[in-house]
Design a protein around this motif. Structure first.
Motif, mmCIF file in Angstrom:
data_model
loop_
_atom_site.group_PDB
_atom_site.id
_atom_site.type_symbol
_atom_site.label_atom_id
_atom_site.label_comp_id
_atom_site.label_asym_id
_atom_site.label_seq_id
_atom_site.Cartn_x
_atom_site.Cartn_y
_atom_site.Cartn_z
ATOM 1 N N LYS A 196 0.919 -1.280 -0.151
ATOM 2 C CA LYS A 196 0.095 0.156 0.179
ATOM 3 C C LYS A 196 0.784 1.332 0.097
ATOM 4 O O LYS A 196 0.450 2.350 -0.574
ATOM 5 C CB LYS A 196 -0.871 0.034 1.130
ATOM 6 C CG LYS A 196 -1.926 -1.017 1.206
ATOM 7 C CD LYS A 196 -3.003 -1.010 0.012
ATOM 8 C CE LYS A 196 -4.103 -2.047 0.191
ATOM 9 N NZ LYS A 196 -4.760 -1.871 -0.944
ATOM 10 N N CYS A 197 2.014 1.336 0.571
ATOM 11 C CA CYS A 197 2.791 2.342 0.574
ATOM 12 C C CYS A 197 4.053 1.891 -0.349
ATOM 13 O O CYS A 197 4.433 0.897 -0.491
ATOM 14 C CB CYS A 197 3.441 2.457 2.051
ATOM 15 S SG CYS A 197 2.415 2.668 3.365
ATOM 16 N N ASP A 198 4.249 3.143 -1.145
ATOM 17 C CA ASP A 198 5.290 3.083 -2.253
ATOM 18 C C ASP A 198 6.688 3.150 -1.885
ATOM 19 O O ASP A 198 7.529 3.266 -2.678
ATOM 20 C CB ASP A 198 4.936 3.514 -3.569
ATOM 21 C CG ASP A 198 4.835 5.399 -3.342
ATOM 22 O OD1 ASP A 198 5.032 5.566 -2.134
ATOM 23 O OD2 ASP A 198 4.449 5.924 -4.085
ATOM 24 N N MET A 199 7.047 3.385 -0.676
ATOM 25 C CA MET A 199 8.293 3.460 -0.023
ATOM 26 C C MET A 199 8.241 3.119 1.373
ATOM 27 O O MET A 199 7.225 2.839 1.917
ATOM 28 C CB MET A 199 8.895 4.958 -0.502
ATOM 29 C CG MET A 199 8.006 5.976 0.299
ATOM 30 S SD MET A 199 8.554 7.704 -0.164
ATOM 31 C CE MET A 199 8.556 7.664 -1.897
ATOM 32 N N PHE A 200 9.352 3.080 2.089
ATOM 33 C CA PHE A 200 9.486 2.610 3.459
ATOM 34 C C PHE A 200 8.996 3.920 4.093
ATOM 35 O O PHE A 200 9.754 5.021 4.226
ATOM 36 C CB PHE A 200 10.805 2.081 3.917
ATOM 37 C CG PHE A 200 10.986 0.930 3.300
ATOM 38 C CD1 PHE A 200 10.563 -0.254 3.564
ATOM 39 C CD2 PHE A 200 12.407 0.812 2.370
ATOM 40 C CE1 PHE A 200 10.733 -1.533 3.258
ATOM 41 C CE2 PHE A 200 12.529 -0.514 2.046
ATOM 42 C CZ PHE A 200 11.822 -1.670 2.255
ATOM 43 N N CYS A 201 8.099 3.860 5.092
ATOM 44 C CA CYS A 201 7.553 5.171 5.761
ATOM 45 C C CYS A 201 7.361 4.688 7.135
ATOM 46 O O CYS A 201 6.787 3.692 7.517
ATOM 47 C CB CYS A 201 6.296 5.751 4.988
ATOM 48 S SG CYS A 201 6.167 6.181 3.279
ATOM 49 N N ASP A 202 7.445 5.551 8.057
ATOM 50 C CA ASP A 202 7.197 5.492 9.435
ATOM 51 C C ASP A 202 7.622 3.996 9.927
ATOM 52 O O ASP A 202 6.824 3.238 10.646
ATOM 53 C CB ASP A 202 5.839 5.800 9.956
ATOM 54 C CG ASP A 202 5.595 7.219 9.803
ATOM 55 O OD1 ASP A 202 6.354 7.971 9.578
ATOM 56 O OD2 ASP A 202 4.267 7.715 9.714
#
Length: 170
Positions: free
Chosen positions: A123-129
Protein backbone atom coordinates in the motif's frame (compact mmCIF):
# COMPACT_ATOMS: atom_id res chain seq x y z
CA UNK A 1 33.19 -1.06 35.72
CA UNK A 2 29.40 -0.63 35.84
CA UNK A 3 29.78 3.15 36.01
CA UNK A 4 32.09 3.13 32.99
CA UNK A 5 29.62 1.01 31.01
CA UNK A 6 26.78 3.35 32.02
CA UNK A 7 28.78 6.38 30.85
CA UNK A 8 29.52 4.74 27.51
CA UNK A 9 25.83 3.85 27.05
CA UNK A 10 24.74 7.38 27.91
CA UNK A 11 27.31 8.81 25.52
CA UNK A 12 26.08 6.49 22.74
CA UNK A 13 22.43 7.42 23.36
CA UNK A 14 23.34 11.11 23.48
CA UNK A 15 25.28 10.92 20.22
CA UNK A 16 22.46 9.06 18.45
CA UNK A 17 19.77 11.38 19.78
CA UNK A 18 21.50 14.70 19.24
CA UNK A 19 24.02 14.16 16.44
CA UNK A 20 21.93 12.47 13.80
CA UNK A 21 23.79 14.01 10.88
CA UNK A 22 26.85 11.92 11.72
CA UNK A 23 26.89 8.55 13.45
CA UNK A 24 29.33 5.80 14.38
CA UNK A 25 28.36 2.23 13.62
CA UNK A 26 30.23 -0.49 15.55
CA UNK A 27 29.91 -4.06 14.29
CA UNK A 28 30.20 -7.41 16.10
CA UNK A 29 33.83 -7.74 14.99
CA UNK A 30 34.59 -4.34 16.61
CA UNK A 31 35.04 -2.62 13.24
CA UNK A 32 33.76 0.95 13.31
CA UNK A 33 32.24 3.03 10.55
CA UNK A 34 31.71 6.80 10.58
CA UNK A 35 28.65 7.79 8.55
CA UNK A 36 27.98 11.39 7.57
CA UNK A 37 25.96 13.41 5.07
CA UNK A 38 27.57 15.39 2.24
CA UNK A 39 26.13 17.65 -0.49
CA UNK A 40 22.97 18.88 1.30
CA UNK A 41 21.92 15.36 2.42
CA UNK A 42 22.17 13.87 -1.09
CA UNK A 43 25.34 11.83 -0.47
CA UNK A 44 26.52 9.58 2.35
CA UNK A 45 30.17 9.17 3.22
CA UNK A 46 30.99 6.00 5.16
CA UNK A 47 34.53 5.63 6.46
CA UNK A 48 35.85 2.35 7.84
CA UNK A 49 37.95 3.47 10.82
CA UNK A 50 40.05 0.30 10.72
CA UNK A 51 40.92 0.11 7.00
CA UNK A 52 40.40 3.82 6.20
CA UNK A 53 38.38 2.79 3.14
CA UNK A 54 35.58 5.18 2.18
CA UNK A 55 32.24 4.19 0.68
CA UNK A 56 30.23 6.89 -1.06
CA UNK A 57 26.48 6.49 -1.59
CA UNK A 58 25.04 9.05 -4.02
CA UNK A 59 21.49 10.06 -4.94
CA UNK A 60 19.89 9.66 -1.54
CA UNK A 61 16.17 10.17 -1.14
CA UNK A 62 16.31 13.79 0.04
CA UNK A 63 13.67 16.39 0.71
CA UNK A 64 12.97 18.70 -2.23
CA UNK A 65 11.67 21.37 0.15
CA UNK A 66 14.84 21.54 2.26
CA UNK A 67 13.75 19.41 5.22
CA UNK A 68 16.74 17.96 7.05
CA UNK A 69 17.63 14.31 6.84
CA UNK A 70 18.76 12.32 9.86
CA UNK A 71 20.47 9.01 10.57
CA UNK A 72 19.25 6.14 12.73
CA UNK A 73 21.04 2.97 13.84
CA UNK A 74 19.26 -0.39 14.06
CA UNK A 75 19.41 -4.00 12.88
CA UNK A 76 16.92 -3.78 10.02
CA UNK A 77 17.43 -7.34 8.75
CA UNK A 78 17.80 -9.10 12.11
CA UNK A 79 21.20 -10.66 11.35
CA UNK A 80 23.02 -9.28 14.40
CA UNK A 81 24.98 -6.66 12.43
CA UNK A 82 24.28 -2.97 12.85
CA UNK A 83 22.57 -1.26 9.92
CA UNK A 84 21.42 2.33 9.57
CA UNK A 85 18.78 4.44 7.85
CA UNK A 86 18.59 7.94 6.44
CA UNK A 87 15.18 9.55 6.97
CA UNK A 88 13.28 12.81 6.56
CA UNK A 89 9.68 13.94 6.84
CA UNK A 90 7.63 13.92 3.66
CA UNK A 91 7.54 17.08 1.55
CA UNK A 92 3.78 17.45 1.81
CA UNK A 93 2.31 18.20 5.19
CA UNK A 94 5.03 16.29 7.05
CA UNK A 95 2.60 13.56 8.09
CA UNK A 96 5.05 10.66 7.80
CA UNK A 97 8.77 9.96 7.67
CA UNK A 98 10.43 8.49 4.58
CA UNK A 99 13.24 5.97 5.20
CA UNK A 100 16.12 4.78 3.06
CA UNK A 101 17.65 1.74 4.78
CA UNK A 102 21.24 0.51 4.44
CA UNK A 103 22.13 -3.07 5.37
CA UNK A 104 25.65 -4.06 6.43
CA UNK A 105 27.22 -6.75 4.26
CA UNK A 106 29.79 -8.58 6.43
CA UNK A 107 31.51 -10.11 3.37
CA UNK A 108 32.23 -6.80 1.61
CA UNK A 109 32.34 -4.69 4.81
CA UNK A 110 30.08 -2.18 3.07
CA UNK A 111 26.47 -1.04 3.35
CA UNK A 112 23.94 -1.95 0.66
CA UNK A 113 20.70 -0.09 0.04
CA UNK A 114 17.67 -2.17 1.07
CA UNK A 115 15.81 -1.99 -2.20
CA UNK A 116 12.07 -1.68 -2.03
CA UNK A 117 10.87 -5.00 -3.51
CA UNK A 118 9.07 -4.47 -6.81
CA UNK A 119 7.47 -7.91 -7.08
CA UNK A 120 4.86 -7.16 -4.38
CA UNK A 121 1.92 -4.77 -4.19
CA UNK A 122 2.32 -2.85 -0.94
CA UNK A 123 0.00 0.00 0.00
CA UNK A 124 2.96 2.34 0.67
CA UNK A 125 5.24 2.89 -2.31
CA UNK A 126 8.31 3.44 -0.09
CA UNK A 127 9.42 2.72 3.46
CA UNK A 128 7.51 5.18 5.69
CA UNK A 129 7.31 5.50 9.48
CA UNK A 130 9.30 2.28 9.82
CA UNK A 131 8.79 0.30 13.03
CA UNK A 132 10.87 -2.75 13.90
CA UNK A 133 9.56 -5.73 15.84
CA UNK A 134 12.56 -7.78 16.96
CA UNK A 135 10.36 -10.55 18.38
CA UNK A 136 8.43 -11.25 15.16
CA UNK A 137 11.38 -10.04 13.03
CA UNK A 138 9.23 -7.74 10.94
CA UNK A 139 9.45 -4.20 9.58
CA UNK A 140 6.22 -2.22 9.45
CA UNK A 141 5.81 0.65 7.02
CA UNK A 142 2.83 3.00 7.46
CA UNK A 143 1.61 5.80 5.21
CA UNK A 144 -1.47 7.82 4.30
CA UNK A 145 -3.29 7.95 1.01
CA UNK A 146 -6.20 10.35 0.86
CA UNK A 147 -8.36 9.72 3.92
CA UNK A 148 -6.97 6.23 4.51
CA UNK A 149 -4.05 4.92 6.52
CA UNK A 150 -2.08 2.01 5.13
CA UNK A 151 0.24 -0.49 6.78
CA UNK A 152 2.62 -2.95 5.13
CA UNK A 153 4.36 -5.63 7.19
CA UNK A 154 7.64 -6.89 5.74
CA UNK A 155 9.69 -9.91 6.81
CA UNK A 156 12.66 -11.87 5.53
CA UNK A 157 12.22 -15.29 3.94
CA UNK A 158 14.56 -18.25 4.50
CA UNK A 159 16.84 -16.90 1.71
CA UNK A 160 17.13 -13.55 3.56
CA UNK A 161 15.07 -11.75 0.91
CA UNK A 162 12.59 -9.09 1.98
CA UNK A 163 8.98 -10.10 1.32
CA UNK A 164 5.59 -8.54 2.00
CA UNK A 165 3.93 -10.48 4.81
CA UNK A 166 0.64 -8.57 4.95
CA UNK A 167 -0.92 -5.25 4.08
CA UNK A 168 -3.99 -3.45 5.37
CA UNK A 169 -5.88 -0.19 5.04
CA UNK A 170 -8.22 1.50 7.46
Amino acid sequence: MKKGFLHICLLLVFSISYSQNEISVVQKDKSEFKVSFEDDFQTLKIKNSKTKQVQIINNLEASITGKSSHLEINDYNFDGFTDFASFHTDDGMGVYTIYEIFIFNPKTKQFDNLNFPSNFSPKCDMFCDVKIDKITKTLTSSCRGGARNHTDVWKYDKNKKLILSKTQSY
